[in-house]
Motif scaffolding. Structure first.
Motif, PDB file in Angstrom:
ATOM      1  N   LEU A 133       0.832  -1.196   0.000  1.00 22.81           N
ATOM      2  CA  LEU A 133       0.000   0.000   0.000  1.00 22.81           C
ATOM      3  C   LEU A 133       0.868   1.248   0.000  1.00 22.81           C
ATOM      4  CD1 LEU A 133      -2.703   1.456   0.203  1.00 22.81           C
ATOM      5  CD2 LEU A 133      -2.648   1.097   2.683  1.00 22.81           C
ATOM      6  N   ALA A 134       1.975   1.210   0.749  1.00 23.21           N
ATOM      7  CA  ALA A 134       2.878   2.365   0.803  1.00 23.21           C
ATOM      8  C   ALA A 134       3.406   2.709  -0.582  1.00 23.21           C
ATOM      9  CB  ALA A 134       4.026   2.078   1.762  1.00 23.21           C
ATOM     10  N   SER A 135       3.742   1.706  -1.360  1.00 21.49           N
ATOM     11  CA  SER A 135       4.223   1.944  -2.724  1.00 21.49           C
ATOM     12  C   SER A 135       3.122   2.549  -3.590  1.00 21.49           C
ATOM     13  CB  SER A 135       4.722   0.641  -3.349  1.00 21.49           C
ATOM     14  OG  SER A 135       5.841   0.142  -2.649  1.00 21.49           O
ATOM     15  N   GLY A 136       1.918   2.063  -3.382  1.00 24.63           N
ATOM     16  CA  GLY A 136       0.788   2.598  -4.139  1.00 24.63           C
ATOM     17  C   GLY A 136       0.527   4.056  -3.825  1.00 24.63           C
ATOM     18  N   LEU A 137       0.565   4.406  -2.538  1.00 21.76           N
ATOM     19  CA  LEU A 137       0.320   5.790  -2.138  1.00 21.76           C
ATOM     20  C   LEU A 137       1.454   6.699  -2.605  1.00 21.76           C
ATOM     21  CD1 LEU A 137      -1.137   5.250   1.446  1.00 21.76           C
ATOM     22  CD2 LEU A 137      -2.377   5.728  -0.678  1.00 21.76           C
ATOM     23  N   ALA A 138       2.673   6.178  -2.631  1.00 29.12           N
ATOM     24  CA  ALA A 138       3.797   6.956  -3.160  1.00 29.12           C
ATOM     25  C   ALA A 138       3.583   7.228  -4.651  1.00 29.12           C
ATOM     26  CB  ALA A 138       5.103   6.203  -2.937  1.00 29.12           C
ATOM     27  N   PHE A 139       3.034   6.246  -5.355  1.00 27.83           N
ATOM     28  CA  PHE A 139       2.717   6.382  -6.774  1.00 27.83           C
ATOM     29  C   PHE A 139       1.715   7.528  -6.973  1.00 27.83           C
ATOM     30  CE2 PHE A 139       0.168   5.298 -10.509  1.00 27.83           C
ATOM     31  CZ  PHE A 139       1.120   4.931 -11.451  1.00 27.83           C
ATOM     32  N   VAL A 140       0.717   7.589  -6.083  1.00 27.00           N
ATOM     33  CA  VAL A 140      -0.283   8.648  -6.152  1.00 27.00           C
ATOM     34  C   VAL A 140       0.358  10.009  -5.882  1.00 27.00           C
ATOM     35  CG1 VAL A 140      -2.377   9.576  -5.093  1.00 27.00           C
ATOM     36  CG2 VAL A 140      -2.178   7.115  -5.530  1.00 27.00           C
ATOM     37  N   ASN A 141       1.191  10.092  -4.860  1.00 25.72           N
ATOM     38  CA  ASN A 141       1.838  11.361  -4.501  1.00 25.72           C
ATOM     39  C   ASN A 141       2.695  11.903  -5.642  1.00 25.72           C
ATOM     40  OD1 ASN A 141       0.679  11.386  -1.949  1.00 25.72           O
ATOM     41  ND2 ASN A 141       2.408  10.325  -0.993  1.00 25.72           N
ATOM     42  N   GLU A 142       3.334  11.022  -6.380  1.00 25.16           N
ATOM     43  CA  GLU A 142       4.171  11.436  -7.502  1.00 25.16           C
ATOM     44  C   GLU A 142       3.340  12.029  -8.640  1.00 25.16           C
ATOM     45  OE1 GLU A 142       6.177   7.877  -8.543  1.00 25.16           O
ATOM     46  OE2 GLU A 142       7.520   7.897  -6.789  1.00 25.16           O
ATOM     47  N   ARG A 143       2.055  11.771  -8.626  1.00 26.33           N
ATOM     48  CA  ARG A 143       1.178  12.244  -9.699  1.00 26.33           C
ATOM     49  C   ARG A 143       0.241  13.353  -9.239  1.00 26.33           C
ATOM     50  NH1 ARG A 143       3.430   7.895 -10.463  1.00 26.33           N
ATOM     51  NH2 ARG A 143       3.787   6.985 -12.534  1.00 26.33           N
ATOM     52  N   GLU A 144       0.644  14.059  -8.209  1.00 24.41           N
ATOM     53  CA  GLU A 144      -0.199  15.133  -7.658  1.00 24.41           C
ATOM     54  C   GLU A 144      -0.504  16.201  -8.705  1.00 24.41           C
ATOM     55  OE1 GLU A 144       0.036  18.473  -4.122  1.00 24.41           O
ATOM     56  OE2 GLU A 144       0.924  16.504  -3.788  1.00 24.41           O
ATOM     57  N   ALA A 145       0.473  16.584  -9.517  1.00 25.68           N
ATOM     58  CA  ALA A 145       0.254  17.620 -10.534  1.00 25.68           C
ATOM     59  C   ALA A 145      -0.765  17.139 -11.565  1.00 25.68           C
ATOM     60  CB  ALA A 145       1.571  17.983 -11.211  1.00 25.68           C
ATOM     61  N   TRP A 146      -0.660  15.846 -11.944  1.00 23.91           N
ATOM     62  CA  TRP A 146      -1.626  15.284 -12.902  1.00 23.91           C
ATOM     63  C   TRP A 146      -3.026  15.278 -12.320  1.00 23.91           C
ATOM     64  CZ3 TRP A 146      -4.552  10.723 -12.425  1.00 23.91           C
ATOM     65  CH2 TRP A 146      -5.262  10.359 -13.577  1.00 23.91           C
ATOM     66  N   ILE A 147      -3.140  14.891 -11.053  1.00 26.65           N
ATOM     67  CA  ILE A 147      -4.445  14.855 -10.390  1.00 26.65           C
ATOM     68  C   ILE A 147      -5.059  16.255 -10.356  1.00 26.65           C
ATOM     69  CG2 ILE A 147      -5.646  14.418  -8.213  1.00 26.65           C
ATOM     70  CD1 ILE A 147      -3.518  12.256  -7.658  1.00 26.65           C
ATOM     71  N   ALA A 148      -4.243  17.250  -9.994  1.00 29.20           N
ATOM     72  CA  ALA A 148      -4.727  18.630  -9.922  1.00 29.20           C
ATOM     73  C   ALA A 148      -5.230  19.096 -11.283  1.00 29.20           C
ATOM     74  CB  ALA A 148      -3.622  19.548  -9.417  1.00 29.20           C
ATOM     75  N   ASP A 149      -4.518  18.728 -12.345  1.00 30.25           N
ATOM     76  CA  ASP A 149      -4.936  19.107 -13.696  1.00 30.25           C
ATOM     77  C   ASP A 149      -6.246  18.423 -14.069  1.00 30.25           C
ATOM     78  OD1 ASP A 149      -4.416  20.294 -16.386  1.00 30.25           O
ATOM     79  OD2 ASP A 149      -4.327  18.176 -16.957  1.00 30.25           O
ATOM     80  N   VAL A 150      -6.371  17.141 -13.741  1.00 28.07           N
ATOM     81  CA  VAL A 150      -7.597  16.401 -14.044  1.00 28.07           C
ATOM     82  C   VAL A 150      -8.794  17.013 -13.324  1.00 28.07           C
ATOM     83  CG1 VAL A 150      -8.791  14.205 -13.663  1.00 28.07           C
ATOM     84  CG2 VAL A 150      -6.475  14.221 -14.604  1.00 28.07           C
ATOM     85  N   LEU A 151      -8.585  17.417 -12.076  1.00 32.75           N
ATOM     86  CA  LEU A 151      -9.691  17.989 -11.289  1.00 32.75           C
ATOM     87  C   LEU A 151     -10.235  19.257 -11.905  1.00 32.75           C
ATOM     88  CD1 LEU A 151      -8.452  17.410  -7.629  1.00 32.75           C
ATOM     89  CD2 LEU A 151     -10.406  16.339  -8.741  1.00 32.75           C
TER      90      LEU A 151
END
Length: 234
Positions: free
Chosen positions: A49-67
């Motif tokens: 799960l930690a690796s998965g959440l790190a994967f999400v954190n690395e894509r914060e800029a992408w998430i912000a753009d999608v939102l």
């Protein structure tokens, strides 16, 4: 498959994160689901799960753009507007009015406790959807000597309609919020499946024949506006 739910906070906005354990997945994926208002993180069996959440954190800029491209939530209450048949109805709460929402011109009058406004508006939309879509489906199928065994409504997040081998057709109630030409296209699409239970060239030709014209405009409308319809009542 197991599902865990968490929240993401991006730029001051909090959105749900669904974490799916996918035994057959080979890599981590993060998917935007605007119709549901969530992001989905899919993890292979042996990824932590930690690796998965790190994967999400690395894509914060992408998430912000999608939102920025997600439709806003369309909450329903006194003074709000709900789309109906391609137009807007103004929701007006009158405590002493009947508990069943009633359309008066471009207004939707709702009575009873204020906290029940959204539920009563949704009930109105569902009732109208079932009536309208049943009439359209039976009329079109009968005109082309096709048999429908049942017409029902639901609230799927991934499709606007479905047709079973037994002739049962099911629609999203949210279609009542769309313009008439869009509803007629979806009806023609599902009725065409009574003849072709696939998406072959013959099916699409039948779909266009039953619809009575090119299917590109209604399909384009749904692509552009479908996510917004799914946010009504959120």
């Amino acid at each position: 498959m197991t599902v865990e739910r968490r929240e993401l906070t991006i730029g001051g906005r909090t959105v749900p994160l669904e974490i799916h354990r996918m035994p057959r997945a080979r890599r981590i994926t993060l998917t935007s689901l605007p119709t549901k208002g969530v992001f989905r993180l899919s993890l292979p069996r042996r990824v932590s799960l930690a690796s998965g959440l790190a994967f999400v954190n690395e894509r914060e800029a992408w998430i912000a753009d999608v939102l920025t491209r997600w439709p806003s939530d369309e909450t329903v209450g006194h003074g709000s507007r709900v789309p109906f048949n391609g137009e807007d109805l103004l929701v007006e709460w009158e405590p002493k009015a009947g508990r069943r929402a009633v359309r008066v011109g471009n207004r939707l009058i709702v009575g009873g406790p204020e906290e029940h406004i959204a539920a009563r508006v949704q009930r109105f939309l569902k009732d109208e959807a079932l009536k309208d879509l049943t009439e359209r489906t039976v009329r079109l199928a009968t005109a082309h000597q096709l048999k429908v065994t049942a017409v029902t409504i639901g609230d799927p997040s991934a499709r606007w309609g479905s047709c079973s081998y037994q002739g049962r057709i099911r629609f999203s109630w949210r279609l009542i919020c769309a313009p008439e030409f869009v509803r007629q296209y979806v009806v023609a699409h599902e009725v065409a499946h009574l003849r072709h239970m696939n998406h072959s060239a013959d099916f699409w030709a039948c779909n266009a024949e039953l619809y009575g014209g090119p299917v590109t405009p209604p399909r384009a409308w749904l692509r552009e506006n479908g996510a917004k319809l799914h946010r009504i009542g959120v």
